[in-house]
Design a protein around this motif. Sequence first.
Motif, short mmCIF file in Angstrom:
data_model
loop_
_atom_site.label_atom_id
_atom_site.label_comp_id
_atom_site.label_asym_id
_atom_site.label_seq_id
_atom_site.Cartn_x
_atom_site.Cartn_y
_atom_site.Cartn_z
N PHE A 11 55.79 3.01 32.77
CA PHE A 11 54.83 1.89 32.79
C PHE A 11 53.55 2.70 33.73
CE2 PHE A 11 58.49 -0.57 32.08
CZ PHE A 11 57.89 -1.53 31.32
N LEU A 12 52.57 2.39 33.42
CA LEU A 12 51.45 2.71 34.10
C LEU A 12 50.36 1.71 34.13
CD1 LEU A 12 49.75 6.22 34.75
CD2 LEU A 12 48.06 4.29 34.03
N THR A 13 49.66 1.43 35.37
CA THR A 13 48.86 0.28 35.44
C THR A 13 47.48 0.84 35.98
OG1 THR A 13 48.06 -2.08 36.04
CG2 THR A 13 49.49 -0.68 37.65
N LEU A 216 64.31 -12.85 29.72
CA LEU A 216 64.17 -11.36 29.25
C LEU A 216 63.62 -10.78 30.35
CD1 LEU A 216 61.64 -11.93 26.11
CD2 LEU A 216 63.92 -11.26 26.17
N PRO A 217 64.34 -9.57 30.36
CA PRO A 217 63.55 -8.51 31.46
C PRO A 217 62.16 -8.50 31.54
CG PRO A 217 65.41 -7.51 30.17
CD PRO A 217 65.12 -8.65 29.51
N VAL A 218 61.42 -8.63 32.53
CA VAL A 218 59.88 -8.73 32.47
C VAL A 218 59.10 -7.76 33.39
CG1 VAL A 218 57.75 -10.21 32.75
CG2 VAL A 218 60.24 -11.28 32.50
N VAL A 219 58.20 -7.28 33.02
CA VAL A 219 57.40 -6.12 33.94
C VAL A 219 55.87 -6.86 34.00
CG1 VAL A 219 56.23 -4.03 34.10
CG2 VAL A 219 58.72 -4.13 33.77
N ILE A 220 55.41 -6.74 34.84
CA ILE A 220 54.07 -7.61 35.24
C ILE A 220 53.23 -6.15 35.71
CG2 ILE A 220 52.28 -8.82 36.27
CD1 ILE A 220 54.30 -11.11 36.37
N THR A 221 52.21 -5.74 34.90
CA THR A 221 51.07 -4.56 35.56
C THR A 221 49.93 -5.40 35.71
OG1 THR A 221 50.41 -4.20 33.12
CG2 THR A 221 52.27 -2.82 34.06
N TYR A 275 49.87 -3.22 40.79
CA TYR A 275 51.24 -3.54 41.11
C TYR A 275 52.07 -3.26 39.77
CZ TYR A 275 49.94 -5.61 45.26
OH TYR A 275 49.36 -5.92 46.83
N ILE A 276 53.29 -2.68 39.90
CA ILE A 276 54.04 -2.91 38.74
C ILE A 276 55.12 -3.75 39.37
CG2 ILE A 276 55.76 -1.74 37.30
CD1 ILE A 276 53.64 0.58 37.35
N LEU A 277 55.36 -5.03 38.92
CA LEU A 277 56.31 -5.98 39.22
C LEU A 277 57.33 -6.17 38.09
CD1 LEU A 277 53.90 -8.77 40.78
CD2 LEU A 277 54.91 -6.83 41.96
N PHE A 278 58.66 -6.42 38.73
CA PHE A 278 59.72 -6.76 37.62
C PHE A 278 60.97 -7.64 38.13
CE2 PHE A 278 61.33 -3.42 40.83
CZ PHE A 278 62.39 -3.83 40.95
N LYS A 279 61.41 -8.29 37.16
CA LYS A 279 62.48 -9.11 37.36
C LYS A 279 63.57 -9.10 36.15
CE LYS A 279 61.60 -14.05 36.61
NZ LYS A 279 61.31 -15.08 37.18
N THR A 298 36.13 14.32 38.50
CA THR A 298 35.58 14.93 37.41
C THR A 298 34.70 16.04 38.10
OG1 THR A 298 33.34 13.75 37.50
CG2 THR A 298 35.02 12.63 36.38
N ASN A 299 34.36 17.16 36.92
CA ASN A 299 33.51 18.03 37.47
C ASN A 299 32.26 18.00 38.19
OD1 ASN A 299 32.40 17.86 34.85
ND2 ASN A 299 33.26 19.62 33.92
N THR A 300 31.91 16.60 37.81
CA THR A 300 30.49 16.19 38.27
C THR A 300 30.69 15.22 39.58
OG1 THR A 300 30.48 14.16 36.70
CG2 THR A 300 29.53 16.06 36.03
N GLY A 301 31.93 15.26 39.99
CA GLY A 301 32.33 14.84 41.23
C GLY A 301 32.58 13.16 41.43
N LEU A 302 32.61 12.75 40.27
CA LEU A 302 33.05 11.24 40.21
C LEU A 302 34.43 10.90 40.35
CD1 LEU A 302 31.04 10.35 37.04
CD2 LEU A 302 30.47 9.68 39.31
N TRP A 303 34.82 10.07 41.25
CA TRP A 303 36.29 9.72 41.11
C TRP A 303 36.73 9.02 39.69
CZ3 TRP A 303 39.53 10.97 44.89
CH2 TRP A 303 39.02 11.13 46.33
N PRO A 304 37.78 8.97 39.24
CA PRO A 304 38.10 8.70 38.04
C PRO A 304 37.97 7.08 37.63
CG PRO A 304 40.12 10.15 38.65
CD PRO A 304 39.06 9.76 39.90
N SER A 305 38.26 6.48 38.84
CA SER A 305 38.04 4.90 38.85
C SER A 305 37.61 4.58 40.23
CB SER A 305 39.12 4.38 38.32
OG SER A 305 38.85 2.94 38.49
N ASP A 306 37.11 3.41 40.38
CA ASP A 306 37.13 2.94 42.00
C ASP A 306 38.64 2.54 42.58
OD1 ASP A 306 37.42 0.72 40.26
OD2 ASP A 306 35.73 -0.52 41.61
N HIS A 307 39.65 2.22 41.61
CA HIS A 307 40.90 2.09 41.76
C HIS A 307 41.80 3.19 41.55
CE1 HIS A 307 41.50 -2.55 41.93
NE2 HIS A 307 40.08 -2.21 41.59
N ALA A 308 43.08 3.70 42.38
CA ALA A 308 43.84 4.58 41.66
C ALA A 308 44.80 3.94 40.87
CB ALA A 308 44.66 5.20 42.95
N GLY A 309 45.59 4.67 40.02
CA GLY A 309 46.43 3.78 39.10
C GLY A 309 47.89 3.96 39.89
N VAL A 310 48.92 3.18 39.20
CA VAL A 310 50.22 3.27 39.76
C VAL A 310 51.28 3.52 38.34
CG1 VAL A 310 52.18 1.99 40.91
CG2 VAL A 310 49.79 1.51 41.23
#
Length: 333
Positions: A11-13, A216-221, A275-279, A298-310
């Motif tokens: 999973f990736l969020t 059911l097995p659950v994942v919350i992203t 988060y990646i939460l599970f139960k 990016t090659n223009t200096g931008l961060w990909p987003s203001d958040h990092a991914g998990v």
Amino acid sequence: MNSRSKLDVSFLTWNIYQGFDVLPLFNPSLTPAQLPQVVTQVFRQFLATNFPVRAKAIAKAIASEKPDLIGLQEAVRVNLIIPTFRTVTYDFIEILLEALEERGLKYEVAARNNNAEAELPDSNENLIQFLERDAILIRKDHKLDVIRKQEAKFKTNLTATIAGQPFTILRGWSSIDVKIDGQVFRMINTRLDPSVEAIRNAQALEIIQGPAKTSLPVVITGDLNAPPNSSTYNLFITAGFKDTWNKVGEGPGFTHEQKPDLLNAISTLIERFDYILFKNGWEPLEVEIVGESQNDRTNTGLWPSDHAGVSASLHLEDHHDHHHDESSDECSS
């Protein structure tokens, strides 16, 4: 019974950032006469944070992980309506899918919730249309079969004002039930209200008492807009969810947040909001942060987003009692 690797699911969020700071629009002293100029200012920032360029950096980071499932937040669609010419559309989901395809990765939309919508005039006689969305992408791969999806708006949402007019900032969630090797699990994706704790907690409870109320097995992203041990986070923990980062992560795992123009020289990620939460029958194997290092820019200096991914990989334990549990506990949406 089955080889272990078959029931490992990745999973990736990622909150991929709508591309502009929304606060100037919600300034309480903003008048209708000033609104078009502020819309122009906000739209210029949107253009400057150049999602088509950022999408390539996001796709590069995703390609290093090749997740089975992706939860996206702030996957917006923005239309610049130029009456004398045409409508220019920036559909973040389509742009990202194309950038992934350029890297040989084929994903498709499995579920999408449409949230807040606005249409505002700029100072150039154009209209800017904005649609906030979150989405679940699934890798086009035969081992994952979506057998059910739900898409819903929260009942509790923040109302603010834009140039004196009330505006409800609708948010929501979506979920999919996925079959893999005869087992079914549920994935839920969301982004909770960033500004008012009581509203954020009400939204968290709608998920906990709604799609997450299952055997059911659950994942919350998602982007919970709340750090670990906050009241919002603790609602999920109390409901039996485990935090993948706490189990197998190394270091602080900060995901939030870079500056609105994405040009800060040094990373300003100082909180964990994503988060990646599970139960119910998952065992976390590994987790890491993506899109947070200088060479992700990016090659223009931008961060990909203001958040990092998990990004995380989890093992689904083989429980026969989960196999046929698809009807007894459903909530309608």
